[in-house]
Design an enzyme around this catalytic site. Structure first.
Site, PDB file in Angstrom:
ATOM      1  N   ASP A  74      59.479 -26.995  74.171  1.00  0.00           N
ATOM      2  CA  ASP A  74      58.512 -27.742  73.366  1.00  0.00           C
ATOM      3  C   ASP A  74      57.217 -27.820  74.193  1.00  0.00           C
ATOM      4  OD1 ASP A  74      57.540 -29.806  71.525  1.00  0.00           O
ATOM      5  OD2 ASP A  74      57.986 -31.209  73.141  1.00  0.00           O
TER       6      ASP A  74
ATOM      7  N   ASP B 275      53.988 -30.451  73.745  1.00  0.00           N
ATOM      8  CA  ASP B 275      53.443 -31.779  74.085  1.00  0.00           C
ATOM      9  C   ASP B 275      54.538 -32.709  74.604  1.00  0.00           C
ATOM     10  OD1 ASP B 275      50.482 -31.966  73.100  1.00  0.00           O
ATOM     11  OD2 ASP B 275      51.563 -30.832  71.570  1.00  0.00           O
TER      12      ASP B 275
ATOM     13  N   ASP C 200      60.906 -33.271  73.894  1.00  0.00           N
ATOM     14  CA  ASP C 200      60.805 -34.728  74.087  1.00  0.00           C
ATOM     15  C   ASP C 200      60.761 -35.521  72.802  1.00  0.00           C
ATOM     16  OD1 ASP C 200      58.198 -33.844  73.308  1.00  0.00           O
ATOM     17  OD2 ASP C 200      57.431 -35.791  73.965  1.00  0.00           O
TER      18      ASP C 200
END
Ligand SMILES: O=P(O)(O)OC[C@H]1O[C@H](O[C@H]2O[C@H](CO)[C@@H](O)[C@H](O)[C@H]2O)[C@H](O)[C@@H](O)[C@@H]1O
Length: 424
Positions: free
Chosen positions: A170, A172, A356
């Site tokens: 991922d 960000d 996240d």
């Protein structure tokens, strides 16, 4: 020739695919700093110096007692009455609400029960005022279920013996730290070098909610696969003429553009709100919006998308996300990429996914369902998750990537396939 993905459209009762995350009773919550970055949560002292919680047992891909299904609701849809999420919310509301993964489905249910959208927005991104008391026991228990991928590195390396690792990252909050301005979420040169090294050894894909071109510009590595718009826009390395292309939501482009303009217009009265066009989906950021205005902002967004039943509203880290109601997410993107790489039904592949946010849970779920692969959640606070392991922040992600490369370099090459002598 690589396959083109065919979208599996689901009609509006996508809304019915209600889901929720069970609510943790306490959380080492994030606050918001003046610059909009998330504050360090308070956490037990043992974590400051060690990747290991005390007496962490072996944890592999076991089924957990958390059941999480698809997130998101179709815009404007009515919800059936008290869901477990609502009940959980009611319970949590009595104390400091610490649920970071509360679904907007639950938010809507809360709304019906007299709670506001702002409650849900606040709950999923707790601020200083709603910070829960640190609870070392709970954190320890969580770390036992989701131990540090650094502390358990040997275990992960062992699981990959004889298998081909495919890396999914991922962006960000995983490769770049969370910052106030989404256009300034740069990753460090050191992280870029680590990702470049990883990609030399393992096929590597970036899977992001961002527009594909934007995240590719941030990462700046042409040798990777990129899945933008939460997996709805996939492309392979530019050097590969047979580069994968998958855009299962292409027919939504005009509507997304239309809704983008409406949202910009509608939200311009809310100081700090920012609408980001991610091509096949949209983000309405509220990180820089005064908390008192969160509910009004959510109402503005709902007012716009109520006329678009084929769009759904979900929530990420201080962001409302609007996307097509199709059966496609980061989990589907992971499966599509594995298939494209020729690993569709292979037992000798080990997908490793690091993320996240809530949308990454779709990928963690796929790994769990396949009984194959390693899901790693980047988080400093206990969250209900389908990931098996955890890392605290992007700096730990980088450390993990570096260790993986170092381990790979010193691993003996796989033995050559056995010689088969022709019979004479
Ligand atoms: O799937 P991801 O790559 O994690 O993208 C999810 C969203 O990330 C970005 O927003 C988040 O990061 C911003 C920069 O640090 C932060 O300001 C914001 O509050 C976070 O929600 C991105 O801007 C969104 O479009 C993505 O959907």
């Amino acid at each position: 020739m690589l396959p083109e993905a065919s979208p599996q459209h689901s009609p509006s009762p996508e809304a019915a695919r209600l889901s929720y995350f069970r609510v943790p009773s306490k959380c080492f919550a994030f606050g918001t700093r003046r610059d909009g970055r998330e504050e360090e949560p308070r956490r037990p002292a043992f974590l400051a110096s060690s990747h290991e919680p005390p007496a962490a047992p072996l944890v592999m891909m076991t089924n957990q007692d958390v059941v999480v299904s698809e997130m998101g609701i179709a815009a404007g849809s009515a919800l059936p009455g008290p869901s477990p999420a609502l009940l959980a919310c009611r319970g949590a509301a009595a104390g400091a609400m610490s649920l970071r993964y509360l679904d907007l489905a639950a938010a809507a249910a809360r709304s019906a029960a007299g709670c506001t959208w702002a409650d849900a927005m606040r709950a999923s991104s707790p601020t200083r005022s709603s910070r829960a008391a640190a609870d070392a026991d709970e954190f320890t228990a969580w770390m036992r279920k989701h131990p540090s991928a650094l502390g358990k590195f040997e275990q992960i390396a062992g699981a990959s013996r004889g298998k081909k690792i495919v890396m999914f990252l991922d962006y960000d909050g995983t490769l770049s730290p969370i910052v106030a301005d989404p256009d300034a979420a740069y990753m460090s040169d050191a992280m870029r070098a680590a990702v470049r090294d990883v990609a030399k050894h393992f096929p590597t894909a970036i899977v992001s909610g961002r527009c594909r071109d934007k995240v590719r510009n941030f990462v700046g590595l042409s040798e990777l696969y990129y899945a933008g718009s939460h997996g709805m826009d996939i492309k392979g390395p530019s050097s590969n003429p047979e580069s994968v292309l998958c855009q299962p939501a292409s027919e939504f482009l005009p509507v997304i553009d239309e809704v983008y303009k409406l949202l910009v217009e509608k939200t311009k009265s809310t100081p700090g709100a920012k609408v980001e066009n991610n091509k096949f989906c949209l983000s309405v950021h509220f990180r820089c919006v005064d908390e008192k205005r969160w509910n009004a902002l959510a109402e503005q967004v709902k007012a716009v998308i109520k006329d678009y039943p084929k769009l759904k509203l979900t929530q990420g880290r201080k962001v409302l996300e609007i996307r097509p109601s199709i059966m496609w997410d980061k989990g589907k993107a992971l499966e599509f990429l594995l298939e494209s790489l020729g690993f569709a039904n292979c037992s000798d592949v080990l997908p490793v996914y690091i993320g996240d946010d809530r949308t990454d849970e779709d990928a963690f779920k796929v790994l769990r369902k396949r009984g194959q692969g390693i899901g790693i959640l980047v988080s400093k606070c206990p969250k209900e998750t389908n990931a098996s392991y955890s890392l605290q922040d992007p700096s730990e992600v980088m450390e993990f990537l570096l260790r993986l490369v170092a381990w790979k370099k010193k691993s003996p090459p796989p033995p050559p396939p056995p010689m088969i002598r022709p019979r004479v």
